[in-house]
Design a protein around this motif. Structure first.
Motif, PDB file in Angstrom:
ATOM      1  N   ALA A 360      -6.409   4.036  -1.261  1.00  0.00           N
ATOM      2  CA  ALA A 360      -6.203   3.165  -2.423  1.00  0.00           C
ATOM      3  C   ALA A 360      -4.722   2.927  -2.704  1.00  0.00           C
ATOM      4  O   ALA A 360      -4.323   1.827  -3.098  1.00  0.00           O
ATOM      5  N   ASP A 361      -3.880   3.946  -2.484  1.00  0.00           N
ATOM      6  CA  ASP A 361      -2.443   3.804  -2.765  1.00  0.00           C
ATOM      7  C   ASP A 361      -1.737   2.951  -1.709  1.00  0.00           C
ATOM      8  O   ASP A 361      -0.702   2.338  -1.988  1.00  0.00           O
ATOM      9  N   LYS A 364      -1.857  -1.729  -1.251  1.00  0.00           N
ATOM     10  CA  LYS A 364      -0.887  -2.738  -1.728  1.00  0.00           C
ATOM     11  C   LYS A 364       0.044  -3.215  -0.619  1.00  0.00           C
ATOM     12  O   LYS A 364       0.638  -4.301  -0.721  1.00  0.00           O
ATOM     13  N   VAL A 393     -12.774   2.926  -2.933  1.00  0.00           N
ATOM     14  CA  VAL A 393     -12.065   1.674  -3.223  1.00  0.00           C
ATOM     15  C   VAL A 393     -13.105   0.589  -3.491  1.00  0.00           C
ATOM     16  O   VAL A 393     -14.162   0.556  -2.868  1.00  0.00           O
ATOM     17  N   SER A 394     -12.781  -0.290  -4.429  1.00  0.00           N
ATOM     18  CA  SER A 394     -13.721  -1.348  -4.807  1.00  0.00           C
ATOM     19  C   SER A 394     -13.335  -2.664  -4.145  1.00  0.00           C
ATOM     20  O   SER A 394     -12.203  -2.839  -3.672  1.00  0.00           O
ATOM     21  N   ASP A 396     -12.889  -5.382  -5.717  1.00  0.00           N
ATOM     22  CA  ASP A 396     -11.846  -5.968  -6.574  1.00  0.00           C
ATOM     23  C   ASP A 396     -10.472  -5.413  -6.220  1.00  0.00           C
ATOM     24  O   ASP A 396      -9.477  -6.154  -6.222  1.00  0.00           O
ATOM     25  N   GLN A 397     -10.403  -4.118  -5.900  1.00  0.00           N
ATOM     26  CA  GLN A 397      -9.124  -3.522  -5.499  1.00  0.00           C
ATOM     27  C   GLN A 397      -8.598  -4.171  -4.223  1.00  0.00           C
ATOM     28  O   GLN A 397      -7.402  -4.443  -4.095  1.00  0.00           O
ATOM     29  N   ILE A 398      -9.501  -4.403  -3.283  1.00  0.00           N
ATOM     30  CA  ILE A 398      -9.100  -5.009  -2.009  1.00  0.00           C
ATOM     31  C   ILE A 398      -8.637  -6.444  -2.225  1.00  0.00           C
ATOM     32  O   ILE A 398      -7.578  -6.848  -1.717  1.00  0.00           O
ATOM     33  N   GLY A 400      -7.427  -7.713  -4.888  1.00  0.00           N
ATOM     34  CA  GLY A 400      -6.152  -7.660  -5.606  1.00  0.00           C
ATOM     35  C   GLY A 400      -5.000  -7.267  -4.711  1.00  0.00           C
ATOM     36  O   GLY A 400      -3.883  -7.776  -4.837  1.00  0.00           O
ATOM     37  N   ALA A 401      -5.252  -6.362  -3.761  1.00  0.00           N
ATOM     38  CA  ALA A 401      -4.193  -5.897  -2.863  1.00  0.00           C
ATOM     39  C   ALA A 401      -3.690  -7.009  -1.958  1.00  0.00           C
ATOM     40  O   ALA A 401      -2.488  -7.142  -1.726  1.00  0.00           O
TER      41      ALA A 401
END
Length: 450
Positions: A360-361, A364, A393-394, A396-398, A400-401
């Protein structure tokens, strides 16, 4: 010499086992699981273990060398028996150094491009029938194994990986080779599970440059600021020779390289591969191949296995698969394919498969990596995240990244495959980037789609 491999089934390990067998050494090995193509290749040479598992009885005092693969664990029973007997235990890179310490060692390092550059060098040398020892991380056309060892060759060409050497030797592989001639192609953070910060990762390349033998040389990518900084920081007595991407242009899907004799069509494409070619040319010149001979040979280089490999083509569509998975590689590959086929609709699919890419970190770092694609798709398996014991990890996270509002995300392999099957690829380019297989994608079916 009698050599035993603990974890013989690995991609690198089984190739070294075959190379030593061909050299005349007595080779045995163990592993708890061996997949294809390693299994069939070991079987062909009579090196496939009769039974999978770890058997301390195989470890006897008459073994000259134990080679320990990364797949084994520190508590491996065969390793413990070898330690009890006081046998010489080598990591894969340590053993390669032992085999080449009386040769001129040529080591190709970098976060990206090292397999392609090493492959280009070997292709040119093979074309001109110049025999060398080598280790490369991909299967090459015209080469039986990825490792070749002899007593007589003057040069050893080594792909210099920055990952760890063995379960009991936590040094990066390329720290052990002590090159006479080195190349550094690029630095972009990777292997976050081993190098938790960018600074820690860069430090490994500084150690690599400082390991070049006194009076040796390094060719380096002058267009990568981190590479330039690392090379210029070295105070050792070595020659530092920069290289840049050569002039080229693309016309009707063909890349034309500018040479002293005029434009020359080449099989590989993309700015990153042209940069790789420039580095390979320097190394070949160090090894006695002149510029004209290099261009003659490189014209027929089609690429390393799984590196921008064309898998299907029709009159109006083409499909490539590529090993790219780190952010810098994904960006370079996507840009290269779009440049080569600028008038076609580019569908770029990326599988997040490695420890770093599913962190997750680290996500980005992928910002903008798929911007060159007209249609961008990311596939990942939540099951793979659990296996690697990572924080979930979701989707949405992907999204957004990558900073793409239209990014398509799939977590189910059947849904991803259905997406591909329903697409009309007329006047399109399909790019499949992964170090995995999208949860079981049949690439023969992809060929039929095109």
């Amino acid at each position: 010499m009698r050599v035993h491999f603990i974890a013989i089934g690995g991609s690198a390990m089984h190739n070294l086992a075959m190379a030593l067998h061909q050299k005349g050494d007595k080779v045995t090995g163990s592993d708890d699981v061996i997949f294809e193509p390693s299994k069939s290749r070991l079987d062909r040479y009579g090196l496939l273990p009769e039974t999978f598992g770890w058997f301390p009885k195989k470890i006897t005092a008459d073994i000259d060398a134990i080679i320990l693969g990364m797949h084994a664990k520190e508590d491996n029973p065969e390793l413990h028996k070898a330690q009890e007997l006081g046998l010489k235990i080598y990591s894969y890179p340590e053993f390669l150094y032992e085999q080449s310490k009386n040769k001129t060692r040529v080591v190709i390092g970098g976060s990206h491009g090292k397999t392609t550059i090493t492959s280009m060098i070997l292709h040119v040398l093979h074309y001109h029938e110049k025999e060398v020892d080598y280790m490369v991380g991909a299967q090459l056309e015209g080469f039986d194994t990825m490792v070749h060892l002899t007593e007589n060759n003057d040069f050893m060409v080594l792909e210099g990986d920055e990952y760890l050497s063995s379960p009991i030797d936590r040094r990066p592989k390329f720290h052990l080779y002590q090159p006479n001639i080195a190349l550094l192609s690029g630095i972009a953070w990777d292997h976050i599970n081993v190098f938790p910060t960018f600074e820690n990762y860069v430090e490994q390349f500084q150690i690599f440059v400082d390991s070049i033998v006194r009076g040796g040389s390094i060719n380096y990518n002058a267009e990568d600021p981190e590479v330039v900084k690392v090379v210029e920081n070295s105070e050792d007595q070595i020659r530092k020779i920069p290289y840049n991407t050569p002039e080229y242009r693309v016309e009707d899907g063909e890349t034309l390289l500018q040479t002293p004799e005029g434009e020359m069509p080449i099989e590989v494409f993309g700015a990153h591969n042209l940069s790789n070619l420039a580095g390979a040319k320097w190394i070949c010149q160090h090894m006695g191949i002149d510029e004209e001979e290099f261009y003659e040979a490189i014209a027929s280089f089609k690429g390393a296995s799984k590196r921008l490999e064309k898998i299907a083509e029709s009159n109006t569509a083409v499909a490539y698969k590529d090993f790219a998975h780190s952010p810098s590689k994904v960006s370079a590959t996507t840009n290269a394919v779009k440049e080569q086929y600028e008038d076609r609709h580019l569908v770029a699919c990326l599988e997040l498969h490695t420890y770093s890419s599913l962190n997750a970190d680290f996500l980005k770092e992928y910002e903008g990596a798929l911007d060159a694609a007209d249609e961008a798709v990311v596939f990942y398996s939540p099951h793979a995240v659990k296996i690697k014991q990572l924080e979930e990890v979701s989707e949405d996270q992907i999204a957004g990244a990558f900073k793409r509002n239209d990014l398509i995300v799939y977590t189910n392999p059947e849904e991803f495959q259905a997406y591909l099957k329903q697409k009309d690829f007329a006047n399109s380019t399909l790019l499949l980037m992964s170090s995995g297989n999208y949860g079981g994608l049949d690439f023969d079916e992809v060929k039929e789609m095109i």
